[in-house]
Enzyme design. Structure first.
Site, PDB file in Angstrom:
ATOM      1  N   TYR A 125       0.847 -27.187  18.163  1.00 12.76           N
ATOM      2  CA  TYR A 125       0.913 -26.276  19.303  1.00 12.76           C
ATOM      3  C   TYR A 125       1.144 -27.010  20.622  1.00 12.76           C
ATOM      4  CZ  TYR A 125      -0.497 -21.882  17.082  1.00 12.76           C
ATOM      5  OH  TYR A 125      -0.542 -20.740  16.332  1.00 12.76           O
ATOM      6  N   LYS A 173      -1.905 -31.011   4.478  1.00 14.56           N
ATOM      7  CA  LYS A 173      -0.694 -31.119   3.664  1.00 14.56           C
ATOM      8  C   LYS A 173      -0.458 -32.619   3.460  1.00 14.56           C
ATOM      9  CE  LYS A 173       2.944 -29.414   1.593  1.00 14.56           C
ATOM     10  NZ  LYS A 173       2.849 -28.651   0.326  1.00 14.56           N
ATOM     11  N   ASP A 205      -0.947 -25.054   0.900  1.00 10.34           N
ATOM     12  CA  ASP A 205      -0.262 -24.053   0.069  1.00 10.34           C
ATOM     13  C   ASP A 205      -1.221 -23.515  -1.004  1.00 10.34           C
ATOM     14  OD1 ASP A 205      -0.090 -26.660  -0.883  1.00 10.34           O
ATOM     15  OD2 ASP A 205       1.968 -26.500  -1.613  1.00 10.34           O
ATOM     16  N   ASP A 229      -4.173 -20.801  12.160  1.00 18.40           N
ATOM     17  CA  ASP A 229      -3.549 -19.587  12.686  1.00 18.40           C
ATOM     18  C   ASP A 229      -3.041 -18.738  11.530  1.00 18.40           C
ATOM     19  OD1 ASP A 229      -2.304 -17.796  14.562  1.00 18.40           O
ATOM     20  OD2 ASP A 229      -0.389 -18.717  13.988  1.00 18.40           O
ATOM     21  N   ASP A 233      -4.888 -14.897   9.631  1.00 20.65           N
ATOM     22  CA  ASP A 233      -4.291 -13.573   9.420  1.00 20.65           C
ATOM     23  C   ASP A 233      -4.464 -13.164   7.960  1.00 20.65           C
ATOM     24  OD1 ASP A 233      -3.342 -13.766  12.093  1.00 20.65           O
ATOM     25  OD2 ASP A 233      -1.541 -12.619  11.579  1.00 20.65           O
TER      26      ASP A 233
END
Ligand code: IPM
Ligand code: MG
Length: 342
Positions: A125, A173, A205, A229, A233
């Site tokens: 970000y 990752k 993942d 982030d 959701d």
């Protein structure tokens, strides 16, 4: 919607005999239209001087073609960083009354109570260089984390796990990204200082899959900024609606509290938004910035009462025998329940 949350804060003030003084300041697209900036200096100053900041959701489709300095999201990102909020806590709990709402069916979602601890002040970000070179047809963002940035967020996750179920899963990752390999190494080091907390590492993942396959198996998930982030959701959807999630952004100074969902401009002002995300953000504010754990518990219990009574906003399936109500009516029911807390 912010008004709905403030109505609940008023009820807390009455029930617990504490005075709250709230002032309102523009941020996001409203602020851009008023003053050209999504985070006017006066707003930032007021936030810096406050004991806690409550933020309604930002974002507006009119801003889509705007340059970064006029985008609502830029105001939010600047505010998070200016307040030193590096840890974003996003609890996702499946309310018993909303079991039918979860798209994950079966018994596996029962008891889902996940705390996402998202790094909020660094990563993709904020990394430099960044930018879109239109002529060259090339754009760049930079993923960078330093050891101290990882250490402080990891400590936060372990501390929080200690008062929960003592299990941290750190998400990365590391099979591809160097930054993730550093992340994993530093989190492991910090973890050695918390022998009472179990630590696992998981690739992002796989985490995306685990969240829908076994949502109730997890306690604390520690994530870098972007992964948190995305996964929050997903966590919102798993517990029935993104409209249910609130968040606390903590760090060295003032705490910032905001619902996890966006501004939903398509329904703005229609009294249809789910106020639960905003209301539970108020609970987090009471707990983390004011040390009012009892008041926070009362707000959370009042939300649960309203849901148990069958009250639902339009984003949720109507309950059998319950009714669909607007934002304000839902918040009034919660405020009432707070006032009558024994
Ligand atoms: C969130 C939001 C923000 C983010 C946006 C509005 C910048 O999606 O808080 O999850 O990406 O952090
Ligand atoms: Mg988001």
């Amino acid at each position: 919607m912010s008004e709905a949350a403030l109505a609940v804060l008023d009820a807390v003030g009455e029930r617990f005999a504490v005075g709250f003084e709230a002032s309102r300041h523009p941020v996001g697209w409203t602020a851009v239209l008023q003053s050209g900036s999504p985070l006017p200096d006066a707003t930032l100053e007021a936030c810096r001087n406050a004991e806690a900041v409550f933020l309604g959701a930002v974002g507006h489709p009119d801003a889509d073609g705007e340059p970064p300095e006029r985008r609502p999201e830029t105001g939010l990102l600047k505010l998070r960083r200016a307040l030193g909020c590096y840890a974003n806590l996003r609890p996702a709990r499946l309310y018993t009354a909303l079991r039918e709402q979860s798209p994950v069916s079966g018994a596996r979602e029962e008891g889902t109570d996940l705390l996402l601890v998202r790094e909020l002040a660094g990563g993709l970000y904020y990394g430099e260089p960044r930018g879109w070179d239109r002529e060259a047809g090339r754009a760049v963002n930079t993923l960078v984390y330093t050891r101290p940035e990882i250490e402080r967020i990891a400590r936060m996750a372990f501390e929080l796990a200690r008062v929960r179920r003592r299990h941290v899963v750190s998400i990365d990752k590391a099979n591809v990204l160097d930054v993730s390999r550093l992340w994993r190494a530093v989190v492991s080091e910090v973890g050695r200082g918390y022998p009472d907390v179990r630590l696992d590492h998981m690739l992002v993942d796989r985490a995306a899959m685990e969240l829908v396959v076994r949502p109730s198996a997890w306690d604390v998930w520690l994530t870098p900024n972007l992964f948190g982030d995305i996964l929050s959701d997903e966590a919102g959807a798993v517990v029935g609606s993104l409209g249910l999630l609130g968040s606390a952004s903590l760090g060295d100074g003032v705490g910032l509290y905001e619902p996890v969902h966006g501004s939903a401009p398509d329904i703005a002002g229609e009294d249809r938004a789910n106020p639960v995300g905003a209301i539970v953000s108020v609970a987090l504010l009471l707990r983390h910035s004011f040390g009012l754990g009892d008041a926070a518990d009362a707000v959370e219990a009042a939300v649960e009462d309203a849901l148990n009574e069958g009250l639902r906003t339009a984003d949720l399936q109507p309950a059998g025998g319950g009714r669909t109500v607007g934002t304000q009516a839902f918040a009034r029911a919660v405020a009432e329940a707070v006032r009558s807390t024994t």
